[in-house]
Design an enzyme around this catalytic site. Structure first.
Site, PDB file in Angstrom:
ATOM      1  CG  ASP A 202      -0.506  -0.109   2.529  1.00 18.98           C
ATOM      2  OD1 ASP A 202       0.806  -0.166   2.528  1.00 18.98           O
ATOM      3  OD2 ASP A 202      -1.068  -0.114   3.502  1.00 18.98           O
ATOM      4  CB  SER A 203       4.533   1.854  -0.366  1.00 18.52           C
ATOM      5  OG  SER A 203       4.814   0.572  -1.099  1.00 18.52           O
TER       6      SER A 203
ATOM      7  CG  ASP B  65       0.640  -4.017   2.207  1.00 21.52           C
ATOM      8  OD1 ASP B  65       0.872  -4.943   3.230  1.00 21.52           O
ATOM      9  OD2 ASP B  65       1.162  -3.037   1.873  1.00 21.52           O
TER      10      ASP B  65
ATOM     11  CE  LYS C  37       3.312  -6.044   3.844  1.00 22.10           C
ATOM     12  NZ  LYS C  37       3.082  -4.493   4.571  1.00 22.10           N
TER      13      LYS C  37
ATOM     14  CD  GLU D 116       0.440  -1.460   8.055  1.00 22.44           C
ATOM     15  OE1 GLU D 116       0.369  -0.565   8.894  1.00 22.44           O
ATOM     16  OE2 GLU D 116       1.099  -0.962   6.791  1.00 22.44           O
TER      17      GLU D 116
ATOM     18  CD  GLU E 111       8.114   0.030   7.709  1.00 20.48           C
ATOM     19  OE1 GLU E 111       6.943  -0.636   7.306  1.00 20.48           O
ATOM     20  OE2 GLU E 111       8.369   1.153   7.153  1.00 20.48           O
TER      21      GLU E 111
HETATM   22  O1  KIV Z   1       3.642  -0.877   1.606  1.00 19.85           O
HETATM   23  C1  KIV Z   1       4.970  -1.478   1.506  1.00 19.85           C
HETATM   24  O2  KIV Z   1       5.462  -1.031   0.500  1.00 19.85           O
HETATM   25  C2  KIV Z   1       5.339  -2.174   2.638  1.00 19.85           C
HETATM   26  C3  KIV Z   1       6.768  -2.386   2.766  1.00 19.85           C
HETATM   27  C4  KIV Z   1       7.360  -0.985   3.263  1.00 19.85           C
HETATM   28  C5  KIV Z   1       7.112  -3.382   3.658  1.00 19.85           C
HETATM   29  O3  KIV Z   1       4.610  -2.636   3.450  1.00 19.85           O
END
Ligand code: KIV
Length: 263
Positions: free
Chosen positions: A44-45, A83, A112, A114, A181
């Site tokens: 989600d970056s 994510d 993934k 968080e 992280e």
């Molecule tokens: O969203 C993302 O790119 C991430 C990485 C920073 C691990 O979660």
């Protein structure tokens, strides 16, 4: 067949570092898949590097589904991790399942989430229903406003103990991989020793089972965003393919990260 979780566990047990990079589109996905990246993360970056936002919070499930389709269409070998965006899994295990199953239909092979031990019930719910999961611990960017910024986590003993405890509880709950992280290198080492599943670090030192970077950071494209772990692997005269190969080699040879990139 793409790389599977058993193969990643084998890599952990044989001290062969796992390489992971983010990716959001078909062109880069083809390249990453070709050069042998173990895991492609549709992170989600993308809220920052694709959409131009200040954080990951505005990313929607539909955005993640769209980018997952773009990437998964062209990959054969790498594992596709996606994510779950902010607000798509926190409410209840049932809500998380409904949203995770849409990501799986779009091409995710693992999702993934968080968070710490509060995720245990959701992880078990997803795992029991056939959805592999990765837990993201330490600095969790979706909680940036609660954490008061992008700060190193696990410095105080109490916080470090809570991260270790979360990793163990989530492993018992059925989580398959842990991303760590922005934590001290020694904490990354301790967690990696305490659990049997692979740990992948970003700013978590070299003593974890693998490394992940945001693709744009790895290519030196993230102007104004310079955390000390984010090394550019793009040297003058290199092709993009060579830069990605430089990253893979540095991770596999345990040359990256070194103390310069660690906390
Ligand atoms: O969203 C993302 O790119 C991430 C990485 C920073 C691990 O979660």
């Amino acid at each position: 067949m793409s790389i599977n979780i058993q193969q990643l566990i084998h890599k952990k047990n044989s001290s062969s570092p796992i390489c992971m990079l983010t990716c959001y589109d078909a062109t880069f996905a083809k390249l990453l898949d070709k050069v042998g990246i173990d895991i492609i993360l549709i992170g989600d970056s993308l809220g920052m590097v694709v959409q131009g936002n200040e954080s990951t919070i505005k990313v929607k499930l539909e955005d993640m589904i769209y980018h997952t389709r773009c990437v998964s269409k062209v990959t054969k070998n790498s594992m596709i991790m996606v994510d779950m965006p902010f607000g798509s899994y926190q409410e209840s295990p049932e809500n998380a399942y409904r949203n995770a199953s849409q990501l799986m239909e779009a091409g995710a092979q693992i999702v993934k989430l968080e968070g710490g031990k509060w995720l245990a019930e959701t992880i078990t719910f997803l795992s029991d229903r056939g959805i592999p999961t990765c837990a993201h611990l330490g600095l969790t960017p979706q909680s940036v406003h609660k954490l008061g910024g992008y700060k190193v986590q696990g410095i105080e003993t109490q916080n470090a103990t809570s991260i270790i405890e979360s990793a163990k509880i989530l492993e018992e709950s059925g989580v398959d991989i842990v991303v760590l992280e922005l934590i001290p290198s020694e904490l990354g080492k301790k967690i990696t020793k305490h659990i049997k599943i692979p740990t992948i670090g970003i700013g978590a030192g070299v003593f974890v089972d693998g490394q992940v970077l945001v693709l744009h950071d790895m290519l030196g494209l993230s102007e104004g965003h310079n955390p000390k772990f984010a090394k550019s692997f793009f040297s003058k005269g290199d092709t993009i393919e060579q830069a990605i190969r430089n990253y893979i080699n540095a991770v596999r040879n345990k040359e990256y990260p070194n103390s310069e990139h660690s906390y």
